[in-house]
Scaffold this motif. Sequence first.
Motif, mmCIF file in Angstrom:
data_model
loop_
_atom_site.group_PDB
_atom_site.id
_atom_site.type_symbol
_atom_site.label_atom_id
_atom_site.label_comp_id
_atom_site.label_asym_id
_atom_site.label_seq_id
_atom_site.Cartn_x
_atom_site.Cartn_y
_atom_site.Cartn_z
ATOM 1 N N LEU A 58 -12.070 91.335 -29.784
ATOM 2 C CA LEU A 58 -13.107 91.521 -30.792
ATOM 3 C C LEU A 58 -12.465 91.487 -32.168
ATOM 4 C CD1 LEU A 58 -15.060 94.586 -29.287
ATOM 5 C CD2 LEU A 58 -15.632 92.164 -29.019
ATOM 6 N N ALA A 59 -13.192 90.986 -33.145
ATOM 7 C CA ALA A 59 -12.729 91.006 -34.539
ATOM 8 C C ALA A 59 -13.871 91.473 -35.427
ATOM 9 C CB ALA A 59 -12.244 89.631 -34.972
ATOM 10 N N ILE A 60 -13.529 92.192 -36.489
ATOM 11 C CA ILE A 60 -14.534 92.784 -37.381
ATOM 12 C C ILE A 60 -14.143 92.599 -38.832
ATOM 13 C CG2 ILE A 60 -13.406 95.046 -37.355
ATOM 14 C CD1 ILE A 60 -16.176 96.352 -37.487
ATOM 15 N N HIS A 108 -8.425 92.598 -43.888
ATOM 16 C CA HIS A 108 -9.427 92.246 -42.885
ATOM 17 C C HIS A 108 -9.349 90.740 -42.613
ATOM 18 C CE1 HIS A 108 -12.301 95.889 -43.584
ATOM 19 N NE2 HIS A 108 -11.059 96.192 -43.961
ATOM 20 N N PRO A 109 -9.809 90.282 -41.452
ATOM 21 C CA PRO A 109 -10.446 90.988 -40.335
ATOM 22 C C PRO A 109 -9.432 91.815 -39.531
ATOM 23 C CG PRO A 109 -11.049 88.651 -40.347
ATOM 24 C CD PRO A 109 -9.898 88.824 -41.280
ATOM 25 N N HIS A 110 -9.985 92.687 -38.654
ATOM 26 C CA HIS A 110 -9.156 93.477 -37.758
ATOM 27 C C HIS A 110 -9.538 93.215 -36.311
ATOM 28 C CE1 HIS A 110 -6.919 95.915 -40.617
ATOM 29 N NE2 HIS A 110 -8.025 96.029 -41.330
ATOM 30 N N PHE A 111 -8.516 93.190 -35.449
ATOM 31 C CA PHE A 111 -8.711 93.091 -34.009
ATOM 32 C C PHE A 111 -9.063 94.460 -33.428
ATOM 33 C CE2 PHE A 111 -5.740 89.276 -33.819
ATOM 34 C CZ PHE A 111 -6.674 88.405 -33.273
ATOM 35 N N SER A 112 -9.765 94.433 -32.312
ATOM 36 C CA SER A 112 -9.835 95.607 -31.444
ATOM 37 C C SER A 112 -8.507 95.722 -30.702
ATOM 38 C CB SER A 112 -10.988 95.466 -30.454
ATOM 39 O OG SER A 112 -10.816 94.311 -29.649
ATOM 40 N N SER A 113 -8.338 96.790 -29.955
ATOM 41 C CA SER A 113 -7.079 97.009 -29.254
ATOM 42 C C SER A 113 -6.761 95.885 -28.274
ATOM 43 C CB SER A 113 -7.120 98.354 -28.515
ATOM 44 O OG SER A 113 -5.909 98.590 -27.845
ATOM 45 N N THR A 172 -6.340 101.550 -41.432
ATOM 46 C CA THR A 172 -7.729 101.455 -41.867
ATOM 47 C C THR A 172 -8.711 102.158 -40.942
ATOM 48 O OG1 THR A 172 -8.152 99.400 -40.655
ATOM 49 C CG2 THR A 172 -7.204 99.195 -42.864
ATOM 50 N N ASP A 173 -9.831 102.565 -41.537
ATOM 51 C CA ASP A 173 -10.952 103.063 -40.751
ATOM 52 C C ASP A 173 -11.614 101.932 -39.965
ATOM 53 O OD1 ASP A 173 -11.817 101.845 -43.113
ATOM 54 O OD2 ASP A 173 -13.569 103.143 -43.336
ATOM 55 N N THR A 174 -11.467 100.702 -40.452
ATOM 56 C CA THR A 174 -12.121 99.547 -39.827
ATOM 57 C C THR A 174 -11.547 99.245 -38.453
ATOM 58 O OG1 THR A 174 -12.501 98.655 -42.036
ATOM 59 C CG2 THR A 174 -12.726 97.132 -40.179
ATOM 60 N N GLU A 175 -10.227 99.322 -38.324
ATOM 61 C CA GLU A 175 -9.609 99.090 -37.020
ATOM 62 C C GLU A 175 -10.043 100.170 -36.029
ATOM 63 O OE1 GLU A 175 -5.259 98.346 -34.875
ATOM 64 O OE2 GLU A 175 -5.350 99.226 -36.890
ATOM 65 N N VAL A 176 -10.184 101.402 -36.502
ATOM 66 C CA VAL A 176 -10.691 102.480 -35.647
ATOM 67 C C VAL A 176 -12.112 102.156 -35.196
ATOM 68 C CG1 VAL A 176 -11.331 104.921 -35.580
ATOM 69 C CG2 VAL A 176 -9.220 104.216 -36.741
#
Length: 432
Positions: free
Chosen positions: A95-97, A86-91, A124-128
Amino acid sequence: MCGIVAYLGNKPAFPILINGLKRLEYRGYDSAGVALLEDGNLTIYKKQGKVQQLENLTNGHTFDSTVGIGHTRWATHGEPSDRNAHPHFSSNRRLAIIHNGIIENYGALKTELQEEGYTFESDTDTEVFITFIEDIQKTLGVSLEEAVRVALTKVVGAYAIVIMSQDDPGKLIAARKGSPLVIGLGKGEYYVASDATPIIEFTNEVVYLNDEEIAIITREGFEIVNTKDIPQKPYIHTLDLKLEAIEKGGYEHFMLKEIFEQPRSIADCMRGRINAAEGRLMLGGIRNYSSALTNAQRIVIIACGTSWHAGLVAEYLFEDICRIPIEVEYASEFRYRNPVIREGDIVIAISQSGETADTLAAIELAKSKGAIVFGVVNTVGSSISRATHEGAYLHAGPEIGVASTKAFTAQLTVLTMIALSVAQQKGTISDV
């Protein structure tokens, strides 16, 4: 035990994030990363391994960003690697989470998103999760906070998340369900963390988010709504926690420090609760329900991990001196079966952090069946302390080592005092 730290304010964010991640290293992790806004662009730096390796990766960079998010990950979905960190980008990479917890229906969500043409870089489930939020924002044409709220009504599982946006650089969105999240309040600046240890050197005023609450944070202030979009009134806690309490203090490692802190923590547990001259125990936290506890036909103890072992010791103690039947239940099993709980039954929930998700769920189940629930927790203002009817704090100080030491002996101390108090009132012992 993943760790979260985030900052929005007027100071450079990167040193605050790195320092916070180092304070979270005691939890154990396999990778670390940060997301920052650089020249208007959302940028992520992440690396498998220690926080020091993340620092090595960023050597030579000058970071002026005053907003950022950081994370230490312990692998759940996907092997430990740079791409799963982490962090992960949106497509669309706008956005980052960062995310603690597990999204149980991520597989179905991922399939739906792939059918719409989205691709994924990690396992990851997080990127989803963050791509799902992007899709909602794009499909409905709503604000980021509304897209997050809608997404949270669709996902199943546990989460503590912080999200930042390239298109809304002065804002952080934070939310939780079943995983702790705390907001630190500064002067024109805000901190978000999975516990207070990364932020205590900056502020002692915090707000603990409750389950299914969303915080929208800007430099001008913050507001909290729930997933039904109903505004919530925040309660500001003042932490009784000193910086030196979360540092090693000359010991080689935290566990050694906490082993040697046990005499002090036990004394703190008993302070103000024992009148030796009169042979009396004074536990104000159980006063309102003391008669129900004394007259209980049985007591059910629910806990996880080390706290469960404290419950096993308490079983012998309560049955021996109180003559009350005791059942000790693992909270993660209790919540998924159909336990026999009757109106007026007594349940004692034990947790060091006060945030143990399975124990919280077990408490809600017990309350729904009419039980009176007592909490034995260490962290003041924690979710379990707020969810239970009454209880007793340990006052053991912060537990930095993952392997519980002083919290365990403090739990035994408090449980012993409760048992002695009940036995004295029942007359099964003459004095303390």
